[in-house]
Design a protein around this motif. Structure first.
Motif, PDB file in Angstrom:
ATOM      1  N   GLY A 139       3.851  13.727   3.293  1.00 17.84           N
ATOM      2  CA  GLY A 139       2.569  14.355   3.020  1.00 17.84           C
ATOM      3  C   GLY A 139       2.730  15.848   2.784  1.00 17.84           C
ATOM      4  O   GLY A 139       3.609  16.492   3.367  1.00 17.84           O
ATOM      5  N   GLU A 140       1.899  16.390   1.925  1.00 16.85           N
ATOM      6  CA  GLU A 140       1.947  17.826   1.622  1.00 16.85           C
ATOM      7  C   GLU A 140       0.805  18.539   2.346  1.00 16.85           C
ATOM      8  O   GLU A 140      -0.334  18.060   2.355  1.00 16.85           O
ATOM      9  CB  GLU A 140       1.839  18.055   0.117  1.00 16.85           C
ATOM     10  N   TYR A 141       1.131  19.670   2.931  1.00 18.80           N
ATOM     11  CA  TYR A 141       0.116  20.450   3.649  1.00 18.80           C
ATOM     12  C   TYR A 141      -0.550  21.399   2.665  1.00 18.80           C
ATOM     13  O   TYR A 141      -0.167  22.561   2.529  1.00 18.80           O
ATOM     14  CB  TYR A 141       0.771  21.199   4.804  1.00 18.80           C
ATOM     15  N   SER A 142      -1.552  20.877   1.962  1.00 18.09           N
ATOM     16  CA  SER A 142      -2.253  21.670   0.961  1.00 18.09           C
ATOM     17  C   SER A 142      -3.047  22.784   1.630  1.00 18.09           C
ATOM     18  O   SER A 142      -3.294  22.769   2.843  1.00 18.09           O
ATOM     19  CB  SER A 142      -3.204  20.777   0.165  1.00 18.09           C
ATOM     20  N   SER A 143      -3.471  23.749   0.834  1.00 20.10           N
ATOM     21  CA  SER A 143      -4.286  24.841   1.374  1.00 20.10           C
ATOM     22  C   SER A 143      -5.586  24.301   1.953  1.00 20.10           C
ATOM     23  O   SER A 143      -6.101  24.826   2.954  1.00 20.10           O
ATOM     24  CB  SER A 143      -4.580  25.873   0.284  1.00 20.10           C
ATOM     25  N   GLU A 144      -6.102  23.221   1.375  1.00 21.45           N
ATOM     26  CA  GLU A 144      -7.331  22.614   1.888  1.00 21.45           C
ATOM     27  C   GLU A 144      -7.114  22.007   3.267  1.00 21.45           C
ATOM     28  O   GLU A 144      -7.934  22.192   4.187  1.00 21.45           O
ATOM     29  CB  GLU A 144      -7.823  21.537   0.911  1.00 21.45           C
ATOM     30  N   ILE A 145      -6.006  21.293   3.447  1.00 18.74           N
ATOM     31  CA  ILE A 145      -5.683  20.707   4.747  1.00 18.74           C
ATOM     32  C   ILE A 145      -5.494  21.808   5.785  1.00 18.74           C
ATOM     33  O   ILE A 145      -6.001  21.708   6.911  1.00 18.74           O
ATOM     34  CB  ILE A 145      -4.423  19.819   4.644  1.00 18.74           C
ATOM     35  N   ILE A 146      -4.786  22.865   5.418  1.00 19.88           N
ATOM     36  CA  ILE A 146      -4.523  23.946   6.376  1.00 19.88           C
ATOM     37  C   ILE A 146      -5.802  24.685   6.747  1.00 19.88           C
ATOM     38  O   ILE A 146      -6.014  25.033   7.916  1.00 19.88           O
ATOM     39  CB  ILE A 146      -3.459  24.905   5.809  1.00 19.88           C
ATOM     40  N   LEU A 160      -0.116   8.078   7.525  1.00 23.55           N
ATOM     41  CA  LEU A 160       0.563   7.800   8.783  1.00 23.55           C
ATOM     42  C   LEU A 160       0.802   9.142   9.469  1.00 23.55           C
ATOM     43  O   LEU A 160       1.321  10.070   8.854  1.00 23.55           O
ATOM     44  CB  LEU A 160       1.913   7.111   8.539  1.00 23.55           C
ATOM     45  N   HIS A 161       0.427   9.235  10.745  1.00 21.60           N
ATOM     46  CA  HIS A 161       0.577  10.491  11.476  1.00 21.60           C
ATOM     47  C   HIS A 161       1.253  10.200  12.817  1.00 21.60           C
ATOM     48  O   HIS A 161       0.683   9.526  13.671  1.00 21.60           O
ATOM     49  CB  HIS A 161      -0.804  11.126  11.701  1.00 21.60           C
ATOM     50  N   PHE A 162       2.490  10.700  12.972  1.00 22.90           N
ATOM     51  CA  PHE A 162       3.240  10.515  14.213  1.00 22.90           C
ATOM     52  C   PHE A 162       3.288  11.842  14.963  1.00 22.90           C
ATOM     53  O   PHE A 162       3.631  12.867  14.375  1.00 22.90           O
ATOM     54  CB  PHE A 162       4.679  10.075  13.914  1.00 22.90           C
ATOM     55  N   TRP A 163       2.958  11.795  16.250  1.00 27.82           N
ATOM     56  CA  TRP A 163       2.997  13.047  17.020  1.00 27.82           C
ATOM     57  C   TRP A 163       3.334  12.811  18.496  1.00 27.82           C
ATOM     58  O   TRP A 163       2.492  12.772  19.354  1.00 27.82           O
ATOM     59  CB  TRP A 163       1.685  13.827  16.875  1.00 27.82           C
ATOM     60  N   PRO A 164       4.614  12.708  18.807  1.00 34.23           N
ATOM     61  CA  PRO A 164       5.029  12.659  20.219  1.00 34.23           C
ATOM     62  C   PRO A 164       4.778  14.011  20.876  1.00 34.23           C
ATOM     63  O   PRO A 164       4.688  15.040  20.204  1.00 34.23           O
ATOM     64  CB  PRO A 164       6.523  12.335  20.129  1.00 34.23           C
ATOM     65  N   PHE A 170       0.517   7.750  17.660  1.00 39.04           N
ATOM     66  CA  PHE A 170       0.560   7.399  16.238  1.00 39.04           C
ATOM     67  C   PHE A 170      -0.848   7.129  15.744  1.00 39.04           C
ATOM     68  O   PHE A 170      -1.630   6.459  16.424  1.00 39.04           O
ATOM     69  CB  PHE A 170       1.450   6.156  16.049  1.00 39.04           C
ATOM     70  N   SER A 171      -1.173   7.677  14.576  1.00 37.94           N
ATOM     71  CA  SER A 171      -2.489   7.445  13.973  1.00 37.94           C
ATOM     72  C   SER A 171      -2.333   6.823  12.593  1.00 37.94           C
ATOM     73  O   SER A 171      -1.514   7.276  11.783  1.00 37.94           O
ATOM     74  CB  SER A 171      -3.275   8.758  13.842  1.00 37.94           C
ATOM     75  N   LEU A 172      -3.122   5.807  12.346  1.00 36.89           N
ATOM     76  CA  LEU A 172      -3.249   5.188  11.036  1.00 36.89           C
ATOM     77  C   LEU A 172      -4.583   5.681  10.486  1.00 36.89           C
ATOM     78  O   LEU A 172      -5.648   5.326  11.002  1.00 36.89           O
ATOM     79  CB  LEU A 172      -3.237   3.667  11.189  1.00 36.89           C
ATOM     80  N   ILE A 173      -4.534   6.546   9.485  1.00 31.46           N
ATOM     81  CA  ILE A 173      -5.741   7.203   8.963  1.00 31.46           C
ATOM     82  C   ILE A 173      -6.050   6.627   7.586  1.00 31.46           C
ATOM     83  O   ILE A 173      -5.226   6.713   6.665  1.00 31.46           O
ATOM     84  CB  ILE A 173      -5.551   8.722   8.907  1.00 31.46           C
ATOM     85  N   LEU A 174      -7.236   6.033   7.466  1.00 35.30           N
ATOM     86  CA  LEU A 174      -7.595   5.273   6.270  1.00 35.30           C
ATOM     87  C   LEU A 174      -8.915   5.755   5.687  1.00 35.30           C
ATOM     88  O   LEU A 174      -9.807   6.174   6.418  1.00 35.30           O
ATOM     89  CB  LEU A 174      -7.717   3.786   6.614  1.00 35.30           C
ATOM     90  N   TYR A 204       0.834  -1.196   0.000  1.00 35.61           N
ATOM     91  CA  TYR A 204       0.000   0.000   0.000  1.00 35.61           C
ATOM     92  C   TYR A 204       0.869   1.246   0.000  1.00 35.61           C
ATOM     93  O   TYR A 204       2.036   1.219   0.403  1.00 35.61           O
ATOM     94  CB  TYR A 204      -0.938   0.019   1.212  1.00 35.61           C
ATOM     95  N   SER A 205       0.286   2.337  -0.436  1.00 35.91           N
ATOM     96  CA  SER A 205       0.968   3.623  -0.444  1.00 35.91           C
ATOM     97  C   SER A 205       0.448   4.477   0.705  1.00 35.91           C
ATOM     98  O   SER A 205      -0.762   4.554   0.935  1.00 35.91           O
ATOM     99  CB  SER A 205       0.717   4.328  -1.780  1.00 35.91           C
ATOM    100  N   TYR A 206       1.367   5.098   1.434  1.00 30.28           N
ATOM    101  CA  TYR A 206       1.011   5.940   2.569  1.00 30.28           C
ATOM    102  C   TYR A 206       1.638   7.325   2.418  1.00 30.28           C
ATOM    103  O   TYR A 206       2.758   7.461   1.914  1.00 30.28           O
ATOM    104  CB  TYR A 206       1.526   5.323   3.887  1.00 30.28           C
ATOM    105  N   GLU A 207       0.923   8.327   2.896  1.00 29.37           N
ATOM    106  CA  GLU A 207       1.484   9.667   3.041  1.00 29.37           C
ATOM    107  C   GLU A 207       1.840   9.868   4.508  1.00 29.37           C
ATOM    108  O   GLU A 207       1.053   9.537   5.394  1.00 29.37           O
ATOM    109  CB  GLU A 207       0.492  10.729   2.564  1.00 29.37           C
ATOM    110  N   LEU A 208       3.030  10.414   4.749  1.00 26.78           N
ATOM    111  CA  LEU A 208       3.564  10.540   6.107  1.00 26.78           C
ATOM    112  C   LEU A 208       3.490  11.987   6.594  1.00 26.78           C
ATOM    113  O   LEU A 208       4.000  12.899   5.930  1.00 26.78           O
ATOM    114  CB  LEU A 208       5.016  10.060   6.123  1.00 26.78           C
ATOM    115  N   TYR A 209       2.859  12.157   7.749  1.00 31.93           N
ATOM    116  CA  TYR A 209       2.783  13.470   8.409  1.00 31.93           C
ATOM    117  C   TYR A 209       3.374  13.320   9.809  1.00 31.93           C
ATOM    118  O   TYR A 209       3.030  12.390  10.535  1.00 31.93           O
ATOM    119  CB  TYR A 209       1.336  13.953   8.494  1.00 31.93           C
ATOM    120  N   GLU A 210       4.272  14.251  10.163  1.00 34.29           N
ATOM    121  CA  GLU A 210       4.937  14.198  11.457  1.00 34.29           C
ATOM    122  C   GLU A 210       4.900  15.570  12.111  1.00 34.29           C
ATOM    123  O   GLU A 210       4.793  16.600  11.432  1.00 34.29           O
ATOM    124  CB  GLU A 210       6.391  13.766  11.292  1.00 34.29           C
TER     125      GLU A 210
END
Length: 289
Positions: A254-261, A51-55, A105-109, A13-19
């Motif tokens: 992962g890219e922080y698009s204007s929509e995400i922001i 994939l979202h990692f946030w310590p 950690f979040s696995l967002i699907l 699978y393909s994942y986008e990574l956000y940290e």
């Protein structure tokens, strides 16, 4: 591609990574929850696996039910004595502790709107990924409720009867976030002791209609202790990433698009309003600037 097969969550699978380190805005506790909701909408709309990692540094993450404690302000004073800030999250569950030894950690699907992912399937995805990541150490975590832990649930993860992680879920607009906190290292006894004192102060022996745990610090442990190895939060994150890469998954930043922001900014304001409503004058002003 929508993930539907439990057996292939870690394969092809393909994942986008956000940290946390890559966020184009201030790294505040509330930011991670606002970003999770934004990424949920993005995953559902564009059929992305994330994939979202946030310590975090010292932080107590309260559930909505915690605010129902009859002596809630007294309970908050306990956390103040431990010098931990606190927030009320926008997902279910009860109080958990975050600090430099805990990986969030979040696995967002994405979800197929015609065939929704069951709650248990979401939990099994995370359980499978964590167990695959720990396979080299000869230990397998089991999922069942550790009743005297903090934030007990059916999908508490434990090794040798000791809880080291808990899983929750949040769903928005055809997206599913399967979120886990992993106590990687540090003083787990002290974390649990703080939450035990929090509930003792908040209840003062009264019986209420909501169920709060009688926290026993001895039923929880860190993954480092349970595996008998030296393990850091970054090390655990890398174990997860290597597991996916080894199984032919693609991981791209992962890219922080204007929509995400834009979605993030709206979610951030909602989180502030929720915390102002729930915490009143007890709110930590530094967390909501």
């Amino acid at each position: 591609m929508i993930i539907t097969d439990n057996k292939k969550i870690s394969t092809d699978y393909s994942y986008e990574l956000y940290e946390a380190e890559t966020m184009p805005f201030a790294n505040k506790a509330i930011s991670h929850f606002a970003l999770t909701d934004s990424l949920l909408r993005y995953a559902g709309k564009y059929q992305k696996n994330i994939l979202h990692f946030w310590p975090t540094s010292n932080l107590v993450i309260l559930g909505m039910m915690d605010t129902k404690l009859p002596y809630f302000k007294d309970a908050l004073e306990v956390i103040d004595r431990y010098a931990h800030p606190y927030i009320v999250r926008n997902s279910g569950g009860l109080a958990v502790v975050g600090d430099e030894g805990v990986l969030n950690f979040s696995l967002i699907l994405p979800e197929d709107p015609k065939q929704k992912m069951t709650i248990n399937t979401g939990y099994e995805h995370m359980l499978q990924l964590i167990n695959n990541s720990l396979k080299a150490y000869g230990k397998k975590s089991l999922a069942y409720e550790i009743k005297d832990s903090y934030c007990p649930g059916e999908y508490d993860l434990s090794i040798d009867g000791k809880k080291f992680a808990g899983i929750s879920q949040r769903r928005l607009k055809n997206g599913v976030a399967i979120m886990i906190y992993i106590s990687v290292n540090g003083n787990q006894f002290k974390r649990a002791e703080m939450i035990r004192e929090f509930y003792q102060a908040g209840l003062k022996g009264e019986t209420v209609k909501w169920q709060f745990p009688s926290v026993d610090p001895t039923v929880m442990a860190t993954l480092e202790d349970l595996l008998g190895i030296s393990l850091t939060v970054d090390g655990m994150k890398n174990l997860i990433l290597r597991t996916l890469l080894k199984n032919n998954c693609t991981i791209i930043p992962g890219e922080y698009s204007s929509e995400i922001i834009t979605d993030y900014n709206e979610g951030f304001e909602k989180m502030i309003r929720r915390n102002q409503q729930m915490l009143g004058t007890s709110i930590d002003k530094e967390l909501i600037k």
